[in-house]
Enzyme design. Structure first.
Site, PDB file in Angstrom:
ATOM      1  N   LEU A   1     -12.405 -24.002 -15.415  1.00 10.97           N
ATOM      2  CA  LEU A   1     -11.254 -24.895 -15.520  1.00 10.97           C
ATOM      3  C   LEU A   1      -9.971 -24.082 -15.340  1.00 10.97           C
ATOM      4  O   LEU A   1      -9.627 -23.256 -16.183  1.00 10.97           O
ATOM      5  CB  LEU A   1     -11.255 -25.605 -16.874  1.00 10.97           C
ATOM      6  CG  LEU A   1     -12.568 -26.320 -17.245  1.00 10.97           C
ATOM      7  CD1 LEU A   1     -12.428 -27.027 -18.583  1.00 10.97           C
ATOM      8  CD2 LEU A   1     -12.978 -27.305 -16.152  1.00 10.97           C
TER       9      LEU A   1
ATOM     10  N   GLY B   1      -4.556 -26.057 -15.265  1.00 12.12           N
ATOM     11  CA  GLY B   1      -3.405 -26.241 -16.143  1.00 12.12           C
ATOM     12  C   GLY B   1      -2.175 -25.457 -15.722  1.00 12.12           C
ATOM     13  O   GLY B   1      -2.261 -24.420 -15.061  1.00 12.12           O
TER      14      GLY B   1
ATOM     15  N   LYS C   1      -0.870 -20.316 -15.240  1.00 14.60           N
ATOM     16  CA  LYS C   1      -1.284 -19.513 -16.387  1.00 14.60           C
ATOM     17  C   LYS C   1      -2.443 -18.581 -16.062  1.00 14.60           C
ATOM     18  O   LYS C   1      -2.429 -17.401 -16.445  1.00 14.60           O
ATOM     19  CB  LYS C   1      -1.670 -20.424 -17.553  1.00 14.60           C
ATOM     20  CG  LYS C   1      -2.143 -19.663 -18.780  1.00 14.60           C
ATOM     21  CD  LYS C   1      -2.348 -20.575 -19.981  1.00 14.60           C
ATOM     22  CE  LYS C   1      -3.481 -21.538 -19.793  1.00 14.60           C
ATOM     23  NZ  LYS C   1      -3.805 -22.246 -21.047  1.00 14.60           N
TER      24      LYS C   1
ATOM     25  N   GLN D   1      -7.741 -31.253  -9.383  1.00 15.60           N
ATOM     26  CA  GLN D   1      -7.402 -32.185 -10.452  1.00 15.60           C
ATOM     27  C   GLN D   1      -5.906 -32.453 -10.312  1.00 15.60           C
ATOM     28  O   GLN D   1      -5.078 -31.698 -10.797  1.00 15.60           O
ATOM     29  CB  GLN D   1      -7.726 -31.606 -11.833  1.00 15.60           C
ATOM     30  CG  GLN D   1      -7.486 -32.592 -12.968  1.00 15.60           C
ATOM     31  CD  GLN D   1      -7.607 -31.953 -14.346  1.00 15.60           C
ATOM     32  OE1 GLN D   1      -7.477 -30.736 -14.478  1.00 15.60           O
ATOM     33  NE2 GLN D   1      -7.836 -32.773 -15.362  1.00 15.60           N
TER      34      GLN D   1
ATOM     35  N   ARG E   1       4.749   9.180  -2.359  1.00 18.07           N
ATOM     36  CA  ARG E   1       4.927   7.776  -2.007  1.00 18.07           C
ATOM     37  C   ARG E   1       3.828   7.291  -1.057  1.00 18.07           C
ATOM     38  O   ARG E   1       3.043   8.087  -0.537  1.00 18.07           O
ATOM     39  CB  ARG E   1       6.322   7.579  -1.411  1.00 18.07           C
ATOM     40  CG  ARG E   1       7.437   7.808  -2.432  1.00 18.07           C
ATOM     41  CD  ARG E   1       8.803   7.777  -1.806  1.00 18.07           C
ATOM     42  NE  ARG E   1       9.068   6.507  -1.143  1.00 18.07           N
ATOM     43  CZ  ARG E   1      10.100   6.290  -0.320  1.00 18.07           C
ATOM     44  NH1 ARG E   1      10.938   7.294  -0.055  1.00 18.07           N
ATOM     45  NH2 ARG E   1      10.282   5.112   0.232  1.00 18.07           N
TER      46      ARG E   1
ATOM     47  N   HIS F   1       9.820  23.071  -4.948  1.00 20.04           N
ATOM     48  CA  HIS F   1      10.880  22.394  -5.683  1.00 20.04           C
ATOM     49  C   HIS F   1      11.948  21.850  -4.743  1.00 20.04           C
ATOM     50  O   HIS F   1      12.207  22.389  -3.673  1.00 20.04           O
ATOM     51  CB  HIS F   1      11.546  23.322  -6.706  1.00 20.04           C
ATOM     52  CG  HIS F   1      11.532  24.766  -6.320  1.00 20.04           C
ATOM     53  ND1 HIS F   1      11.233  25.775  -7.197  1.00 20.04           N
ATOM     54  CD2 HIS F   1      11.756  25.379  -5.128  1.00 20.04           C
ATOM     55  CE1 HIS F   1      11.284  26.942  -6.572  1.00 20.04           C
ATOM     56  NE2 HIS F   1      11.594  26.724  -5.329  1.00 20.04           N
TER      57      HIS F   1
ATOM     58  N   ASN G   1       5.012  27.079   3.919  1.00 26.87           N
ATOM     59  CA  ASN G   1       5.837  27.252   2.718  1.00 26.87           C
ATOM     60  C   ASN G   1       7.204  26.606   2.937  1.00 26.87           C
ATOM     61  O   ASN G   1       7.910  26.932   3.888  1.00 26.87           O
ATOM     62  CB  ASN G   1       6.030  28.732   2.391  1.00 26.87           C
ATOM     63  CG  ASN G   1       6.765  28.916   1.065  1.00 26.87           C
ATOM     64  OD1 ASN G   1       6.155  28.908   0.006  1.00 26.87           O
ATOM     65  ND2 ASN G   1       8.077  29.076   1.129  1.00 26.87           N
TER      66      ASN G   1
ATOM     67  N   ASN H   1      14.452  12.003   8.569  1.00 31.40           N
ATOM     68  CA  ASN H   1      13.569  11.167   9.385  1.00 31.40           C
ATOM     69  C   ASN H   1      14.183   9.832   9.782  1.00 31.40           C
ATOM     70  O   ASN H   1      13.563   9.058  10.499  1.00 31.40           O
ATOM     71  CB  ASN H   1      12.259  10.908   8.637  1.00 31.40           C
ATOM     72  CG  ASN H   1      12.476  10.212   7.301  1.00 31.40           C
ATOM     73  OD1 ASN H   1      13.523  10.349   6.688  1.00 31.40           O
ATOM     74  ND2 ASN H   1      11.473   9.482   6.845  1.00 31.40           N
TER      75      ASN H   1
ATOM     76  N   ARG I   1      22.445  28.063  11.630  1.00 38.76           N
ATOM     77  CA  ARG I   1      23.551  27.960  10.681  1.00 38.76           C
ATOM     78  C   ARG I   1      24.789  28.659  11.262  1.00 38.76           C
ATOM     79  O   ARG I   1      24.695  29.504  12.146  1.00 38.76           O
ATOM     80  CB  ARG I   1      23.182  28.579   9.338  1.00 38.76           C
ATOM     81  CG  ARG I   1      22.817  30.052   9.390  1.00 38.76           C
ATOM     82  CD  ARG I   1      22.563  30.593   7.980  1.00 38.76           C
ATOM     83  NE  ARG I   1      22.253  32.005   7.995  1.00 38.76           N
ATOM     84  CZ  ARG I   1      21.033  32.522   7.803  1.00 38.76           C
ATOM     85  NH1 ARG I   1      20.001  31.718   7.607  1.00 38.76           N
ATOM     86  NH2 ARG I   1      20.847  33.827   7.795  1.00 38.76           N
TER      87      ARG I   1
END
Length: 459
Positions: A8, A11, A22, A72, A332, A362, A376, A385, A439
């Site tokens: 059932l 409801g 529910k 129902q 992710r 890190h 590394n 990206n 750089r």
């Protein structure tokens, strides 16, 4: 004999105060309806009929292809809901389980025991009951001096004596299938709610002198019907306790099981250590001898053996044997870390594959990248990206050394054994075995600092 089942699930669940039906509210990672359906499957029903109504399309999606559905359109009581299954089941021989879709704690073992009890005692109807310390609000099971079930009496109709009865109706039943649908033709709405009650069928059987029995649950928790958020939280707590106990019995160590959250479909191998405040969700699998430290959150991911995940988040990714992640790393969706990779603190990996023994210790972002073995990454390395419209791929070969504070702007490829000098901005491919320096040249201006306000002689 042949088993059938009616679930059932029509409801609305007004007391949940939710737009979601529910039965679709989740307990330990899956909907209450799915919990009930899995337990019902333990009796091997030849047909399962799920009665749907409120937001039927949403409910149907959850069990699509696994059950027959009937609608129902008006919610006129439990008896009326069962009537909706008549076109599917009325001419079949066997016994039919009727159960609400908001009872997620019921176990398949208990339903099998209920069916066996019904058959062995040759009952026309069998009520699943429970012993409640506080039975207030429940329908009571009234028996005669021989222990035979006489009737179910609701709280508002119970005498002072009947209110002392602790055996309660859980709302789950087994019926002789043919007799069930015959009796349903004789129930009416002459009650305070103006609804068709399935319990009225029990009264009809008793009036006809037919045998009605009751099987009592060993664990009262299984009887819980969820009607509001308080009961939902209770169901969640009980289910998680069961899940954690199962894993501990199978050889998994928990520092604090009460503060560990594991979904029902998660798989954990023996000798895994789980610290407090760890969350494992969805279809996650954890390999043997892995350590999950405080604060780790893993969703729909496969984690290899002998890994160490320290206070980090992993989503929809794969992590091979011997990998270390964290603290404070974020893996992710769509990422894969090969054997013995190290992803350290404040490193984010997104949609990337990282080869064996590669290290990003890190402060690094690796996105949409294909990274070879033994690479590394120095602190502060960023793979750029996204140009604001489209995402591009970075390819980094084996044995590459990327100096700290380097920016690698995709699309770009770094060949095997190449080296990127610290502080470089890389915009072009780097050949294998090459050194790339991107750089600005450093210029020192002698004594120029003496002209600036910060210099001691100017204060």
């Amino acid at each position: 004999m042949t088993n059938y089942a009616i679930i059932l699930a029509a409801g609305k669940g007004t007391r949940m105060k939710s737009d979601l039906p529910k039965v679709l509210h989740k307990v330990a990672g899956i909907s209450m309806l799915e919990h009930v359906f899995r337990s019902v499957n333990a009796i091997n029903p030849e047909k399962t009929v799920t009665v749907i109504g409120h937001k039927a399309e949403l409910v149907e999606q959850v069990l699509a292809g696994q059950t027959e559905f009937v609608r129902q359109t008006e919610q006129l009581g439990t008896g009326h809901a069962v009537m909706m299954a008549e076109p599917v089941l009325e001419n079949l021989t066997g016994q039919t389980l009727v159960i609400a879709g908001d009872t997620p704690l019921i176990t398949g073992e208990s339903l099998k025991n209920l069916i066996d009890f019904h058959i062995n005692h040759k009952n026309v109807a069998t009520i699943l009951t429970a012993e409640a310390d506080n039975p207030f609000g429940y329908g009571r099971i009234v028996r005669n001096q021989h222990g035979e079930v006489l009737k179910i009496v609701e709280q508002k109709d119970a005498s002072d004596f009947e209110q002392q009865i602790k055996e309660i109706n859980t709302g789950t039943y087994v019926f002789d299938n043919a007799r069930l649908f015959e009796a349903l033709k004789n129930i009416n709405t002459n009650n305070a709610q103006g609804e068709y009650y399935i319990t009225d069928v029990i009264g009809i059987f008793r009036e006809n002198g037919e045998k009605v029995g009751a099987y009592t649950l060993k664990d009262f928790d299984e009887s819980l019907g969820v009607n509001d958020r308080v009961a939902l939280a209770t169901a969640e707590s009980v289910m998680r306790r069961r899940i954690n106990q199962k894993h501990m019995v199978n050889g998994v160590s928990f520092v604090n099981p009460d503060a560990t959250y594991i979904d029902v479909d998660v798989e954990i191998a023996p000798e895994v250590q789980v610290e407090a405040n760890v969350t494992l969700k969805g279809q996650t699998k954890i390999g043997a001898e892995t350590i999950l430290t405080n604060g780790t959150y893993i969703v729909d991911s496969v984690i290899g053996e002998r890994t160490v995940i320290t206070n980090s988040m992993i989503e929809e990714s794969s992590v091979a044997d011997g990998v270390t992640v964290g603290p404070y790393a974020h893996i992710r969706p769509g990422s894969s870390l090969a054997k013995d990779v190290h992803v350290g603190n404040f490193v984010e990996v997104k949609g990337s594959s990282i080869g064996e023994n590669t290290k990003a210790g890190h402060l690094t972002y690796i996105g949409n990248s294909e990274v070879g073995a033994n690479v590394n990454f120095g602190a502060g390395t960023i793979t750029v990206n996204y140009d604001g419209q489209k995402k591009y791929k970075t390819i980094i070969g084996a044995n590459v050394f990327v100096g700290s504070n380097s920016t690698i702007i995709a699309p770009v490829e770094l060949g095997d054994n190449s080296l990127v000098g610290a502080g470089s901005t890389i915009t072009k491919d780097v050949p294998a075995d090459a050194i790339a320096l991107g750089r600005g040249r450093q210029i020192n201006k002698e004594d120029y600092a003496k002209r600036l306000p910060h210099h001691p002689q100017n204060k």
